[in-house]
Design a protein around this motif. Structure first.
Motif, PDB file in Angstrom:
ATOM      1  N   ALA A 130      -4.449  -3.037  -5.030  1.00 30.05           N
ATOM      2  CA  ALA A 130      -3.899  -2.083  -6.110  1.00 30.05           C
ATOM      3  C   ALA A 130      -4.995  -0.940  -5.977  1.00 30.05           C
ATOM      4  O   ALA A 130      -4.591   0.324  -6.054  1.00 30.05           O
ATOM      5  N   THR A 131      -6.509  -1.140  -5.871  1.00 25.86           N
ATOM      6  CA  THR A 131      -7.319  -0.215  -6.025  1.00 25.86           C
ATOM      7  C   THR A 131      -7.424   0.680  -4.504  1.00 25.86           C
ATOM      8  O   THR A 131      -8.261   1.397  -4.713  1.00 25.86           O
ATOM      9  N   SER A 132      -6.762   0.105  -3.502  1.00 27.83           N
ATOM     10  CA  SER A 132      -6.877   0.634  -2.506  1.00 27.83           C
ATOM     11  C   SER A 132      -5.502   1.218  -2.140  1.00 27.83           C
ATOM     12  O   SER A 132      -5.409   2.114  -1.257  1.00 27.83           O
ATOM     13  N   LEU A 133      -4.657   1.496  -3.042  1.00 31.47           N
ATOM     14  CA  LEU A 133      -3.069   2.132  -2.743  1.00 31.47           C
ATOM     15  C   LEU A 133      -3.568   3.826  -2.656  1.00 31.47           C
ATOM     16  O   LEU A 133      -2.867   4.484  -1.797  1.00 31.47           O
ATOM     17  N   LEU A 134      -4.274   4.475  -3.525  1.00 25.31           N
ATOM     18  CA  LEU A 134      -4.478   5.640  -3.341  1.00 25.31           C
ATOM     19  C   LEU A 134      -5.054   5.971  -2.163  1.00 25.31           C
ATOM     20  O   LEU A 134      -4.677   7.144  -1.164  1.00 25.31           O
ATOM     21  N   ASP A 135      -6.036   5.267  -1.313  1.00 22.30           N
ATOM     22  CA  ASP A 135      -6.324   5.454  -0.060  1.00 22.30           C
ATOM     23  C   ASP A 135      -5.436   5.363   0.869  1.00 22.30           C
ATOM     24  O   ASP A 135      -5.465   6.025   1.958  1.00 22.30           O
ATOM     25  N   ASP A 173      -6.346  10.150   8.065  1.00 23.61           N
ATOM     26  CA  ASP A 173      -5.445  10.267   9.417  1.00 23.61           C
ATOM     27  C   ASP A 173      -3.920  10.436   9.070  1.00 23.61           C
ATOM     28  O   ASP A 173      -3.295   9.533   8.241  1.00 23.61           O
ATOM     29  N   ARG A 174      -3.204  11.229   9.413  1.00 28.11           N
ATOM     30  CA  ARG A 174      -1.762  11.606   8.908  1.00 28.11           C
ATOM     31  C   ARG A 174      -0.925  10.692   9.312  1.00 28.11           C
ATOM     32  O   ARG A 174       0.082  10.256   8.716  1.00 28.11           O
ATOM     33  N   GLU A 175      -1.320   9.949  10.620  1.00 29.12           N
ATOM     34  CA  GLU A 175      -0.306   9.047  11.146  1.00 29.12           C
ATOM     35  C   GLU A 175      -0.411   7.787  10.341  1.00 29.12           C
ATOM     36  O   GLU A 175       0.869   7.163   9.887  1.00 29.12           O
ATOM     37  N   TRP A 176      -1.789   7.275   9.563  1.00 32.18           N
ATOM     38  CA  TRP A 176      -1.864   6.230   8.886  1.00 32.18           C
ATOM     39  C   TRP A 176      -0.838   6.691   7.684  1.00 32.18           C
ATOM     40  O   TRP A 176      -0.376   5.599   7.082  1.00 32.18           O
ATOM     41  N   ARG A 177      -1.133   7.748   7.326  1.00 28.91           N
ATOM     42  CA  ARG A 177      -0.867   8.151   5.917  1.00 28.91           C
ATOM     43  C   ARG A 177       0.982   7.870   5.922  1.00 28.91           C
ATOM     44  O   ARG A 177       1.380   7.605   4.959  1.00 28.91           O
ATOM     45  N   TYR A 178       1.513   8.204   6.948  1.00 31.20           N
ATOM     46  CA  TYR A 178       2.976   8.249   6.874  1.00 31.20           C
ATOM     47  C   TYR A 178       3.376   6.786   7.731  1.00 31.20           C
ATOM     48  O   TYR A 178       4.584   6.677   8.266  1.00 31.20           O
ATOM     49  N   ARG A 235       4.748   3.092   8.752  1.00 33.65           N
ATOM     50  CA  ARG A 235       5.474   2.102   8.416  1.00 33.65           C
ATOM     51  C   ARG A 235       4.701   0.616   9.260  1.00 33.65           C
ATOM     52  O   ARG A 235       5.563  -0.403   8.916  1.00 33.65           O
ATOM     53  N   LYS A 236       3.865   0.615   9.545  1.00 30.66           N
ATOM     54  CA  LYS A 236       3.070  -0.695  10.404  1.00 30.66           C
ATOM     55  C   LYS A 236       2.456  -1.453   9.285  1.00 30.66           C
ATOM     56  O   LYS A 236       1.802  -1.045   8.296  1.00 30.66           O
ATOM     57  N   PRO A 237       2.791  -2.859   9.399  1.00 29.11           N
ATOM     58  CA  PRO A 237       2.195  -3.859   8.581  1.00 29.11           C
ATOM     59  C   PRO A 237       0.541  -3.934   8.778  1.00 29.11           C
ATOM     60  O   PRO A 237      -0.181  -4.572   7.799  1.00 29.11           O
ATOM     61  N   ASP A 238       0.063  -3.244   9.796  1.00 30.59           N
ATOM     62  CA  ASP A 238      -1.567  -3.321   9.799  1.00 30.59           C
ATOM     63  C   ASP A 238      -2.068  -2.015   9.368  1.00 30.59           C
ATOM     64  O   ASP A 238      -3.386  -1.977   9.690  1.00 30.59           O
ATOM     65  N   GLU A 239      -1.317  -1.249   8.749  1.00 36.14           N
ATOM     66  CA  GLU A 239      -2.082   0.131   8.369  1.00 36.14           C
ATOM     67  C   GLU A 239      -1.574   0.352   6.602  1.00 36.14           C
ATOM     68  O   GLU A 239      -0.715   1.213   6.366  1.00 36.14           O
ATOM     69  N   VAL A 259       1.063  -4.181   0.819  1.00 34.19           N
ATOM     70  CA  VAL A 259       0.482  -5.273   2.065  1.00 34.19           C
ATOM     71  C   VAL A 259       1.256  -5.316   3.242  1.00 34.19           C
ATOM     72  O   VAL A 259       0.851  -5.839   4.219  1.00 34.19           O
ATOM     73  N   PHE A 260       2.647  -4.505   3.049  1.00 35.87           N
ATOM     74  CA  PHE A 260       3.257  -4.540   4.107  1.00 35.87           C
ATOM     75  C   PHE A 260       3.821  -3.369   4.724  1.00 35.87           C
ATOM     76  O   PHE A 260       4.368  -3.379   6.009  1.00 35.87           O
ATOM     77  N   ASN A 261       3.756  -2.337   4.199  1.00 35.96           N
ATOM     78  CA  ASN A 261       4.435  -0.918   4.211  1.00 35.96           C
ATOM     79  C   ASN A 261       5.906  -1.096   4.100  1.00 35.96           C
ATOM     80  O   ASN A 261       6.513  -0.399   4.759  1.00 35.96           O
ATOM     81  N   ALA A 262       6.202  -2.109   3.493  1.00 40.93           N
ATOM     82  CA  ALA A 262       7.629  -2.258   3.030  1.00 40.93           C
ATOM     83  C   ALA A 262       7.863  -1.564   1.971  1.00 40.93           C
ATOM     84  O   ALA A 262       7.253  -1.155   1.083  1.00 40.93           O
ATOM     85  N   LEU A 263       9.386  -2.106   1.299  1.00 39.22           N
ATOM     86  CA  LEU A 263       9.815  -1.485   0.082  1.00 39.22           C
ATOM     87  C   LEU A 263      11.083  -2.305  -0.360  1.00 39.22           C
ATOM     88  O   LEU A 263      11.680  -2.855   0.414  1.00 39.22           O
ATOM     89  N   GLU A 264      11.375  -2.136  -1.925  1.00 41.26           N
ATOM     90  CA  GLU A 264      12.525  -2.550  -2.432  1.00 41.26           C
ATOM     91  C   GLU A 264      13.467  -1.452  -2.055  1.00 41.26           C
ATOM     92  O   GLU A 264      12.910  -0.199  -2.582  1.00 41.26           O
ATOM     93  N   ARG A 265      14.790  -1.292  -1.671  1.00 40.75           N
ATOM     94  CA  ARG A 265      15.728  -0.559  -1.469  1.00 40.75           C
ATOM     95  C   ARG A 265      16.907  -0.201  -2.403  1.00 40.75           C
ATOM     96  O   ARG A 265      17.106  -1.416  -2.990  1.00 40.75           O
ATOM     97  N   SER A 266      17.260   0.946  -2.339  1.00 42.52           N
ATOM     98  CA  SER A 266      18.538   1.134  -3.161  1.00 42.52           C
ATOM     99  C   SER A 266      19.747   0.876  -2.388  1.00 42.52           C
ATOM    100  O   SER A 266      19.529   0.613  -1.299  1.00 42.52           O
TER     101      SER A 266
END
Length: 467
Positions: free
Chosen positions: A181-186, A192-197, A199-203, A425-432
């Motif tokens: 939770a405390t690392s979500l802002l980072d 690194d813009r690639e990291w920011r966008y 969808r990889k589970p190791d970023e 933790v996964f770069n995943a999401l709950e979907r509509s």
């Protein structure tokens, strides 16, 4: 949002609350349930994950909780809410103290049903009673404890869920959420813009918070104790809505079919369905290291050799082509929310390539609903009210009344919080539903049915798209 001024908001919410509470009282009487009390020393039947909540009672509780959330937003001073929210992390920290010091287990002893004085707790645990009282009184204000006399603390019914063996205990004992939770802002503002966008589970926030390049799953493989606790918390989430999955979907329509439980873990869904469908066959698939765990669980839970013989466990990675083809029923329970879109499409395509024309792909997941709010009941066609559910046997969701969000606001908080956690933790999401439709279509499948359940999850039934 101008339409929100059409009705007087407080009056509308009071009306919704009165209807919800009246329905709860009536349903408790109709179904001969005990009275509700925060101070009960035993769980209420409604607290049991295996209890099949009557449809009207389930929807009345949902409406009441949503209305409480909206009333709180309406009448609480905004500054107080800001301070409360900014210090919410302390509720988790104080619950950790309550559970991990052993204080909760001590208070759970029958001899301490009426509570213990802070000085008694000091002597028992060698913790400063003045500091401890600060923690316990904060928890009492949140409903986890009550203070029958000054400086005397006892468990509430809510806290009974944190006793040994309960699902709440399994969930809270799993570490790591505050770090993520405390690392979500980072994660969201990474230089690194690639990291920011990504969808990889190791970023993700998990890597940033734990200073590692490992994914969560890779980290858990290297830390068996954490893996065991993590698996226990995941299982607790599965248990919470297991009865709804079994009772609210028409599984008997699939009698005599062959099921493939993809990423089936310990095989609990297949075990329950094997008891429900005496002619069906089941294959539980998961990674090599999970296979012995699943076999042991099936042997322990199914003592009847005939039932046990109808479940096979085999190793399979769902990122590889599905080896079991034909007109089977493929089940994916709590799998796809762990993965970004491209990974989900690959998983589904691997099944679609093997599936026959009469195969079904059953996805058990959260369908995220928008938090849109209107001064009118939000419906297409005739609204469904609590009155429509009197005596109902089959579950049907009610229509959100005026000023209640489409997703029932406070009632959606748990699933939305888990969605944030999945992102971290996964770069995943709950979907509509729109996102599920797009993802499923891109995988070469089409939706044949969507079944809402008495829980935060739904079932999306799919089949191979016709050419």
């Amino acid at each position: 949002m101008g339409a929100l001024h059409t009705l007087q908001e407080l009056d509308a919410l009071q009306d919704a609350m009165n209807k919800a509470l009246d329905a709860i009282r009536a349903e408790i009487d109709v179904h001969d349930l005990p009275d509700l009390s925060n101070y009960a020393t035993e769980p209420h039947p409604l607290d049991d994950a295996h209890f099949i909540c009557p449809p009207r009672l389930y929807e009345a509780r949902k409406l009441a909780l949503a209305t409480i959330g909206q009333i709180r937003n309406l009448i609480q001073r905004p500054y107080e809410r800001v301070v409360e929210q900014s210090t919410a992390v302390y509720e988790t920290a104080c619950l950790d103290i309550l559970v991990k010091t052993g204080i909760l287990d001590k208070l759970a002893d029958e001899e301490h049903a009426n509570g213990m004085h802070a000085l008694e707790l000091e002597r028992a645990f060698d913790i400063d009673s003045v500091k401890l009282m600060t923690v316990l009184r904060y928890l009492a204000a949140q409903g986890w404890l009550h203070e029958p006399d000054e400086r005397v603390f006892a468990l509430t019914r809510l806290a009974l869920e944190l006793r040994q063996g309960n699902n709440g205990r399994k969930w809270i004992m799993t570490p790591g959420k505050p770090t993520v939770a405390t690392s979500l802002l980072d994660q969201l503002t990474h230089p690194d813009r690639e990291w920011r966008y990504s969808r990889k589970p190791d970023e993700t926030a998990f890597q940033l918070g734990n200073n590692t390049k490992l994914t969560l799953f890779e980290h858990l493989k290297r830390n068996p104790d954490e893996l065991t606790q993590w698996a226990s918390s995941v299982q607790s989430l599965g248990d919470a809505y297991h009865s709804a999955i079994i009772n609210d979907y028409p599984w008997r329509e699939l009698q005599s079919r062959s099921f493939v439980d993809c990423g089936g873990g310990q095989g609990n869904l297949s075990i329950s369905l094997a008891e429900l469908l005496p002619e069906a066959q089941f294959i539980v698939q998961d990674l090599e290291e999970v296979v012995p765990i699943a076999k042991a669980n099936i042997a322990r839970r199914l003592t009847d050799p005939a039932k046990r013989s109808r479940i096979t466990v085999e190793p399979h990675n769902f990122f590889e082509v599905q080896p079991r083809g034909g007109d089977r029923i493929y089940m994916l329970r709590y799998i796809l929310h762990d993965w970004p879109d491209h990974a989900c499409i690959k998983i589904l395509k691997n099944i679609a390539q093997a599936a026959g024309p009469k195969a079904k792909i059953i996805i058990v997941e959260v369908i995220s609903v928008p938090c849109t709010t209107s001064a009118y009941a939000q419906y297409r066609g005739h609204p469904v009210t609590l009155d429509d559910l009197r005596g109902a046997k089959r579950h049907q969701a009610i229509t959100p009344p005026a000023y209640i969000p489409e997703n029932f606001g406070a009632c959606a908080k748990m699933s939305l919080a888990l969605g944030v956690h999945m992102m971290g933790v996964f770069n995943a999401l709950e979907r509509s539903m729109t996102e599920w439709f797009d993802l499923i279509t891109r995988a070469g499948l089409q939706i044949s049915r969507v079944q809402g359940l008495r829980g935060m999850v739904s079932i999306i039934e799919c089949e191979v798209a016709r050419q």
